[in-house]
Design a protein around this motif. Structure first.
Motif: not given
Ligand SMILES: Cc1cc2nc3c(=O)[nH]c(=O)nc-3n(C[C@H](O)[C@H](O)[C@H](O)COP(=O)(O)OP(=O)(O)OC[C@H]3O[C@@H](n4cnc5c(N)ncnc54)[C@H](O)[C@@H]3O)c2cc1C
Ligand SMILES: NC(=O)c1ccc[n+]([C@@H]2O[C@H](COP(=O)([O-])OP(=O)(O)OC[C@H]3O[C@@H](n4cnc5c(N)ncnc54)[C@H](OP(=O)(O)O)[C@@H]3O)[C@@H](O)[C@H]2O)c1
Length: 446
Positions: A8, A11-12, A37-39, A44-46, A72, A125, A160, A162, A315, A318
């Protein structure tokens, strides 16, 4: 050489890349790193996508964010200690930016380094197994339609939680003549202009999706909670009722006797922690909670210390919490932090899990996650940041929401990194229809 796979580049994953890059800058020898990353791009979500359902390769679309999404929580609560908003934008900006602005900020930090060449994009993955001494990681290059397997010493799971919607069914759904969707597939509130909308849920998605629909002209918005109402003072045209019982034709019938004609039902019913690529013995099994079980310091898998999970918590905090986790994980991987024996680990996990069980309200939850993040912060060289100010800001933000859910995003806070105060935005959130970075940053000169 130690090999680390990061799954992934959200952000993480980016926090993890940054943590190693910072160690390398200090002259330390870092492991070989491959991030998947699969994108097609990072963030990520952003990284907003118009797509829903499957992508062009048949993979489920991970994106859950929508047009017009504004932060938010105050941006000051998620600020990176080593890369302030002031540094990125060259000036203080208001406290509640829209998605595109935060996306720009998140990427700004990593674009300055050479992390991008460590990421394999459009690569999913598909399988991770532990063979007794290391991990066999199978991944699929979506563009070339090829699969490969490599060996890694450590895995950082940063996929992630979500992205995979939890979708319940209620009686009458099959025959409902309108639209039923999960918030994961919600992209644009304009679609619901002049419509009667029912929103299920009582957490952040329910709150924000409902507000979006109202802001962009829905005729009525009815939010149905299952356990506890959010209880905000909703504006005219919005109401909160108790739990959906069933749909009958185009009528939603609630357990408190309310009946509402409806054109659309939006399920803001949360997400699943979903790890289809991990073998069963490596899988974290949890709901969305502040201290998922079996994770030492919320990060290291209790049964295999070479498996790291990042950002699996529910969270409040974050980005800077992800950073503290990443810096800690990096030092575990590089042998600078020794993971204690199993009884010590068990004791530490139980301490946090039992504290979590006693939490009764948002202020206590904020305190809990602040204490957790502060503890992690002391364990690495992640730069100085004022977590006491962040704690205070979170609590004020919660109280602003209770005061007025329509105006809390117009408030300003101080940076825990630079101390600068976010200026008031040129337009109140309720009337700001354009969420572009250009419009947001274009503050009229005083
Ligand atoms: C609608 C919504 C709004 C949000 N708004 C806020 C906000 O305003 N402020 C805030 O701080 N947080 C917000 N969040 C929380 C959000 O979870 C975090 O900000 C942050 O995106 C989490 O980061 P992450 O890296 O854990 O996960 P993600 O951002 O989900 O990134 C995970 C990445 O892993 C990749 N991935 C997944 N599975 C695989 C695989 N098998 N192989 C390869 N790649 C893979 C995905 O493509 C993705 O790019 C929001 C969440 C949602 C759902
Ligand atoms: N920037 C933004 O503005 C923004 C917008 C949206 C989301 N987000 C973020 O997205 C993340 C996810 O939030 P989320 O609200 O999607 O998930 P969540 O916080 O896990 O909440 C899930 C909700 O679904 C409800 N639910 C579950 N099953 C249900 C059922 N069968 N019937 C009715 N309700 C049911 C739960 O109700 P119970 O409490 O009754 O179990 C809970 O209210 C959070 O980090 C949030 O901050 C941010």
């Amino acid at each position: 050489m130690t090999k680390v796979a990061i799954i992934g580049a959200g952000p993480c994953g980016l926090s993890t890349l940054r943590s190693f890059e910072q160690a390398e800058k200090k002259g330390e020898k870092i492991p070989e790193i491959v991030c998947f990353d699969k994108q097609e791009d990072w963030g990520g979500l952003w990284n907003y996508s118009w797509r829903t359902g499957s992508d062009q390769y048949g993979d489920p679309v991970p994106n859950s964010m929508y047009r017009y999404l504004w932060s938010n929580g105050p941006k000051e609560c998620l600020e990176f200690a080593d890369y302030s908003f002031d540094e990125h934008f060259g000036k203080p900006i208001p406290s509640f930016p829209p998605r595109e602005v935060l996306y720009d900020y998140i990427l700004g930090r990593v674009k300055k380094g050479n992390s991008k060449n460590k990421v394999k994009f459009s690569t999913t993955v598909t399988n991770v197994v532990y063979n007794g001494s290391n991990f066999e990681v199978t991944y699929r290059d979506k563009k070339k339609a090829t699969s490969s397997t490599d060996i890694f010493d450590y895995i950082v799971v940063a996929n992630g939680h979500f992205s995979v919607p939890f979708i319940p069914e209620y009686p009458g759904m099959k025959a409902f003549p309108g639209r039923i969707m999960h918030s994961h597939d919600f992209r644009d509130a304009e679609e619901f202009r002049d419509k009667n909308v029912v929103v299920l849920g009582s957490s952040y998605s329910a709150e924000d999706v409902a507000l979006q629909c109202h802001k962009y002209g829905a005729k009525s918005v009815t939010i149905a909670y299952r356990h506890n109402p959010m209880g905000f003072k909703w504006p005219k045209g919005m109401k909160e009722v108790f739990h959906l019982d069933r749909l009958e034709g185009n009528k939603a019938i609630f357990k408190d006797g309310h009946i509402q004609e409806t054109d659309a039902v939006i399920l803001c019913t949360g997400y699943l922690h979903h790890f289809p690529f991990l073998s069963e013995d490596l899988k974290l099994k949890t709901g969305n909670r502040l201290y998922p079980p079996k994770l030492y310091k919320g990060v290291v898998w209790q049964n295999n210390h070479k498996l790291i999970y990042l950002g699996m918590q529910d969270q409040f905090h974050t980005f800077n919490m992800f950073d503290c986790q990443a810096w800690f994980a990096r030092d575990v991987i590089m042998g600078k932090i020794k993971v204690p024996d199993s009884s010590e680990i068990e004791k530490d996990i139980n301490k946090w899990v039992s504290m979590e069980k006693k939490l009764e309200n948002a202020d206590q939850m904020i305190d809990f996650q602040t204490e957790y993040t502060k503890e992690l912060h002391t364990l690495s060289d992640y730069p100085k940041i004022d977590f006491e100010l962040i704690r205070k800001t979170f609590k004020e933000w919660e109280h602003h929401k209770v005061e007025n859910i329509m105006t809390y995003r117009n408030k300003s806070f101080s940076s825990p990194v630079t101390g600068s105060v976010g200026p008031k935005h040129h337009t109140d959130w309720e009337t700001a229809m354009d969420d572009s970075l250009k419009t947001f940053l274009n503050q009229p000169k005083k």
